[in-house]
Scaffold this motif. Structure first.
Motif, PDB file in Angstrom:
ATOM      1  N   ALA A 191       0.755  -1.235  -0.127  1.00 13.38           N
ATOM      2  CA  ALA A 191       0.210  -0.042   0.201  1.00 13.38           C
ATOM      3  C   ALA A 191       0.878   1.277   0.073  1.00 13.38           C
ATOM      4  CB  ALA A 191      -1.035   0.067   1.397  1.00 13.38           C
ATOM      5  N   ALA A 192       1.781   1.229   0.753  1.00 14.56           N
ATOM      6  CA  ALA A 192       2.783   2.436   0.709  1.00 14.56           C
ATOM      7  C   ALA A 192       3.681   2.698  -0.539  1.00 14.56           C
ATOM      8  CB  ALA A 192       3.974   2.222   1.911  1.00 14.56           C
ATOM      9  N   VAL A 193       4.057   1.459  -1.027  1.00 17.22           N
ATOM     10  CA  VAL A 193       4.817   1.574  -2.446  1.00 17.22           C
ATOM     11  C   VAL A 193       3.806   2.084  -3.443  1.00 17.22           C
ATOM     12  CG1 VAL A 193       5.873   0.417  -4.008  1.00 17.22           C
ATOM     13  CG2 VAL A 193       6.257  -0.017  -1.469  1.00 17.22           C
ATOM     14  N   LYS A 194       2.703   1.539  -3.325  1.00 22.69           N
ATOM     15  CA  LYS A 194       1.622   1.862  -4.359  1.00 22.69           C
ATOM     16  C   LYS A 194       1.287   3.516  -4.036  1.00 22.69           C
ATOM     17  CE  LYS A 194      -1.019  -2.291  -5.490  1.00 22.69           C
ATOM     18  NZ  LYS A 194      -2.226  -2.673  -5.540  1.00 22.69           N
ATOM     19  N   GLY A 195       1.264   3.971  -3.062  1.00 21.01           N
ATOM     20  CA  GLY A 195       0.968   5.365  -2.791  1.00 21.01           C
ATOM     21  C   GLY A 195       1.927   6.208  -3.599  1.00 21.01           C
ATOM     22  N   PHE A 196       3.174   5.752  -3.402  1.00 14.66           N
ATOM     23  CA  PHE A 196       4.366   6.484  -4.011  1.00 14.66           C
ATOM     24  C   PHE A 196       4.412   6.566  -5.491  1.00 14.66           C
ATOM     25  CE2 PHE A 196       8.949   6.001  -5.495  1.00 14.66           C
ATOM     26  CZ  PHE A 196       9.126   7.382  -5.434  1.00 14.66           C
ATOM     27  N   ALA A 197       4.382   5.170  -5.933  1.00 16.81           N
ATOM     28  CA  ALA A 197       4.352   5.000  -7.324  1.00 16.81           C
ATOM     29  C   ALA A 197       3.162   5.896  -7.922  1.00 16.81           C
ATOM     30  CB  ALA A 197       4.339   3.585  -7.740  1.00 16.81           C
ATOM     31  N   ALA A 212      17.733  -3.367   3.757  1.00 14.02           N
ATOM     32  CA  ALA A 212      16.788  -2.697   2.930  1.00 14.02           C
ATOM     33  C   ALA A 212      15.678  -1.935   3.818  1.00 14.02           C
ATOM     34  CB  ALA A 212      16.325  -3.269   1.818  1.00 14.02           C
ATOM     35  N   ARG A 213      15.367  -0.716   3.740  1.00 11.57           N
ATOM     36  CA  ARG A 213      14.167   0.003   4.505  1.00 11.57           C
ATOM     37  C   ARG A 213      13.232  -0.026   3.679  1.00 11.57           C
ATOM     38  NH1 ARG A 213      17.461   2.369   8.756  1.00 11.57           N
ATOM     39  NH2 ARG A 213      19.382   0.756   8.930  1.00 11.57           N
ATOM     40  N   LEU A 214      12.082   0.363   4.498  1.00 11.00           N
ATOM     41  CA  LEU A 214      10.859   0.652   3.437  1.00 11.00           C
ATOM     42  C   LEU A 214      10.943   1.504   2.285  1.00 11.00           C
ATOM     43  CD1 LEU A 214       7.670   0.173   3.058  1.00 11.00           C
ATOM     44  CD2 LEU A 214       7.477   2.179   4.659  1.00 11.00           C
ATOM     45  N   ASN A 215      11.803   2.927   2.862  1.00  7.41           N
ATOM     46  CA  ASN A 215      11.880   3.743   1.648  1.00  7.41           C
ATOM     47  C   ASN A 215      12.534   3.176   0.380  1.00  7.41           C
ATOM     48  OD1 ASN A 215      14.099   3.988   3.207  1.00  7.41           O
ATOM     49  ND2 ASN A 215      13.760   5.860   3.984  1.00  7.41           N
ATOM     50  N   GLU A 216      13.750   2.423   0.755  1.00 12.83           N
ATOM     51  CA  GLU A 216      14.613   1.748  -0.336  1.00 12.83           C
ATOM     52  C   GLU A 216      13.739   0.781  -1.131  1.00 12.83           C
ATOM     53  OE1 GLU A 216      18.531  -0.883  -0.736  1.00 12.83           O
ATOM     54  OE2 GLU A 216      18.244   0.793   0.990  1.00 12.83           O
ATOM     55  N   VAL A 217      12.936  -0.119  -0.360  1.00 12.41           N
ATOM     56  CA  VAL A 217      12.009  -0.758  -1.365  1.00 12.41           C
ATOM     57  C   VAL A 217      10.923  -0.186  -2.001  1.00 12.41           C
ATOM     58  CG1 VAL A 217      10.291  -2.663  -0.835  1.00 12.41           C
ATOM     59  CG2 VAL A 217      12.054  -2.482   0.707  1.00 12.41           C
ATOM     60  N   ALA A 218      10.574   1.129  -1.540  1.00  9.39           N
ATOM     61  CA  ALA A 218       9.494   1.561  -2.441  1.00  9.39           C
ATOM     62  C   ALA A 218      10.147   2.511  -3.650  1.00  9.39           C
ATOM     63  CB  ALA A 218       8.798   2.940  -1.441  1.00  9.39           C
ATOM     64  N   VAL A 219      11.592   2.883  -3.369  1.00  7.81           N
ATOM     65  CA  VAL A 219      12.302   3.397  -4.713  1.00  7.81           C
ATOM     66  C   VAL A 219      12.461   2.213  -5.640  1.00  7.81           C
ATOM     67  CG1 VAL A 219      14.485   4.068  -5.195  1.00  7.81           C
ATOM     68  CG2 VAL A 219      13.279   5.191  -3.233  1.00  7.81           C
ATOM     69  N   GLY A 220      12.976   1.232  -5.010  1.00  9.64           N
ATOM     70  CA  GLY A 220      13.052  -0.111  -5.847  1.00  9.64           C
ATOM     71  C   GLY A 220      11.868  -0.448  -6.496  1.00  9.64           C
ATOM     72  N   ALA A 221      10.818  -0.390  -6.096  1.00 10.43           N
ATOM     73  CA  ALA A 221       9.464  -0.756  -6.682  1.00 10.43           C
ATOM     74  C   ALA A 221       9.209   0.319  -7.873  1.00 10.43           C
ATOM     75  CB  ALA A 221       8.428  -1.045  -5.555  1.00 10.43           C
ATOM     76  N   GLY A 222       9.491   1.449  -7.510  1.00 14.43           N
ATOM     77  CA  GLY A 222       9.155   2.555  -8.706  1.00 14.43           C
ATOM     78  C   GLY A 222       9.947   2.408  -9.813  1.00 14.43           C
ATOM     79  N   GLN A 264       9.145  14.433  -2.117  1.00 11.86           N
ATOM     80  CA  GLN A 264       9.875  15.034  -3.359  1.00 11.86           C
ATOM     81  C   GLN A 264      11.323  14.581  -3.303  1.00 11.86           C
ATOM     82  OE1 GLN A 264       9.615  19.185  -2.960  1.00 11.86           O
ATOM     83  NE2 GLN A 264       7.448  19.479  -3.460  1.00 11.86           N
ATOM     84  N   GLU A 265      11.808  14.437  -1.992  1.00 12.10           N
ATOM     85  CA  GLU A 265      13.053  13.630  -2.115  1.00 12.10           C
ATOM     86  C   GLU A 265      13.136  12.317  -2.696  1.00 12.10           C
ATOM     87  OE1 GLU A 265      17.185  14.380  -0.306  1.00 12.10           O
ATOM     88  OE2 GLU A 265      15.540  15.410  -0.909  1.00 12.10           O
ATOM     89  N   LEU A 266      12.129  11.584  -2.156  1.00 10.96           N
ATOM     90  CA  LEU A 266      12.196  10.175  -2.628  1.00 10.96           C
ATOM     91  C   LEU A 266      12.168   9.924  -4.162  1.00 10.96           C
ATOM     92  CD1 LEU A 266       9.624   8.295  -0.020  1.00 10.96           C
ATOM     93  CD2 LEU A 266      12.122   7.727  -0.321  1.00 10.96           C
ATOM     94  N   GLU A 267      11.203  10.960  -4.499  1.00  7.54           N
ATOM     95  CA  GLU A 267      11.102  11.139  -5.963  1.00  7.54           C
ATOM     96  C   GLU A 267      12.290  11.201  -6.852  1.00  7.54           C
ATOM     97  OE1 GLU A 267       7.677  12.494  -9.315  1.00  7.54           O
ATOM     98  OE2 GLU A 267       8.164  13.821  -7.844  1.00  7.54           O
ATOM     99  N   GLU A 268      13.064  12.133  -6.260  1.00  6.18           N
ATOM    100  CA  GLU A 268      14.447  12.387  -6.806  1.00  6.18           C
ATOM    101  C   GLU A 268      15.296  11.352  -6.852  1.00  6.18           C
ATOM    102  OE1 GLU A 268      15.881  15.982  -5.047  1.00  6.18           O
ATOM    103  OE2 GLU A 268      14.283  17.306  -5.675  1.00  6.18           O
TER     104      GLU A 268
END
Length: 413
Positions: A112-118, A175-185, A309-313
């Motif tokens: 759910a968190a990763v989908k939100g980011f993507a 790997a932390r949550l934000n790293e997994v989110a970036v990788g999934a994106g 914004q930082e995560l997106e960059e």
């Protein structure tokens, strides 16, 4: 009658002894990773049932081969966790790693968190996101994997070695949550741009090779997934969080399983050595995982704050690193680690030399590289072949075993 009574008394005694020993064995342990994964069986190919913070208190119930059966804080859920995730003593509060906002984050919560980011990101479409997050291609039974490993190990004894004995540093990967989110994106963008091959048999095959190699690392409990891009050029990509991509052209360039294993091991090395994130780590630590988890679940209509914004960059830079020119020092290192990991699994370590030579020849024929990449520039390719040949020749004897050409032919036609 007397004999029967004695048997009954002995059975009661055994039951009491078993209960006493079970009670004595049950002890408190604590997670030391910020992303400790609990599964419903002793293996990375079993279903993930929970992801725990560092310093989560568990009750140890049973020990297996590098896996421990534990009871979770809810006192109801039981599962298996890698023993290298655990410590007998609680970490000092000053050393507690960044916490997620949930002590027990299931795959659904992470998804759910990763989908939100993507969905919020302008650069990363959610097309193919369900395929990436589901990771159904890397699910296989213990019986299937053990049969796969028996055929590999029947090729001969593995050449014993260690990271230290080969002059390699032991990787420290969590790997932390934000790293997994970036990788999934990043993975979603790759899948969307080139398309994914969905042949279940072939996908299961490459993921069992991946699992055989990951078992040789200290991160044998982590989720690594291999996806095949529907593209005829030769290339491979490693995304943060354990998402690995190979093109169809790469599979066709291989002549046996040891060569394919060498490529997969090379990409795994990029992940566990954090090559895609190394220069971004300082920026990542500024974004608390708990913050990210909450923010990524917000509605798309709300404006992205500074952390998002930082995560997106970071995600955009990670994508550029995956498909553009790569630092050669990382390629040299991934070649060495890849050769070592493949050899530890039982594959011919010279496979990485053979496939490197093949790839160099094939890339030389390409007039316009599809990925605008200088990764296989002629001079770089020659230097890589030279260095990996020297490394493998120094540490391993030539062998005809561990190639599994016949099994490779059954899956890759």
């Amino acid at each position: 009658m007397v004999v029967m009574r004695i048997h009954q008394q002995f059975a009661v005694f055994l039951t009491i002894l078993f209960l006493a020993s079970s009670t004595a064995f049950a002890q408190k342990v604590y997670t030391k990773r910020d992303n400790s994964q609990v599964r419903d069986g002793a293996g990375s190919y079993y279903k993930l049932i929970a992801t725990l913070n560092a310093n989560t208190e568990l009750v140890m119930l049973e020990k297996g081969n590098r896996w421990v059966k534990v009871q979770l804080p809810d006192k109801k859920t039981k599962g298996w966790i890698a023993e290298n995730c655990l410590e007998e003593k609680q970490l000092p509060s000053t050393k507690v790693l960044t916490k997620w906002n949930s002590a027990q984050a299931s795959r659904a919560a992470v998804a759910a968190a990763v989908k939100g980011f993507a969905k919020r990101s302008k650069k990363f479409t959610d097309r193919n996101l369900d395929v990436i997050l589901d990771q159904s291609f890397n699910e296989f039974s213990e019986a299937e994997f053990r049969a796969f490993m028996r055929e590999l190990q029947s090729q001969g004894e593995r050449q014993a070695a260690s990271f230290a004995s080969l002059g390699l540093e032991s990787p420290l990967y969590d790997a932390r949550l934000n790293e997994v989110a970036v990788g999934a994106g990043v993975a979603t963008r790759l899948a969307s741009e080139f398309g994914i091959v969905t042949d279940p048999r072939l996908c299961k095959y490459v993921n069992m090779i991946c699992a055989a190699i990951v078992e040789q690392t200290p991160f044998y409990d982590w989720d690594f997934s291999v996806f095949i891009l529907n593209d005829e050029s030769i290339n491979g990509f490693a995304c943060p969080g354990g998402y690995i991509f190979l093109t169809k052209g790469t599979l066709r360039a291989c002549r046996d399983e040891s060569e394919l294993a060498a490529i997969i091991a090379h990409e795994i090395a990029h992940v566990i050595r954090r090559h895609g994130m190394e220069e971004l780590t300082k920026r990542m630590t500024k974004i608390k995982a708990a913050q990210a988890f909450a923010e990524l679940e917000e509605e798309m209509e709300e404006e992205m704050d500074e952390s998002e914004q930082e995560l997106e960059e970071i995600a955009e830079q990670s994508y550029e690193r995956a498909v553009r020119k790569r630092l050669m020092k990382y390629e040299f290192e991934a070649d060495r680690y890849g050769a070592f990991l493949a050899a530890q699994a039982g594959y011919d370590p010279y496979g990485i030399i053979r496939i490197s030579e093949t790839v160099a020849l094939e890339q030389a024929k390409m007039q316009e590289p599809k990925y605008s990449s200088e990764y296989f520039a002629p001079d770089d390719a020659r230097e890589r072949i030279k260095q990996i040949t020297a490394f493998v020749s120094k540490h391993y004897k030539p062998t005809n075993k561990g190639r599994l050409k016949e099994r490779f032919a059954r899956y890759v036609r």
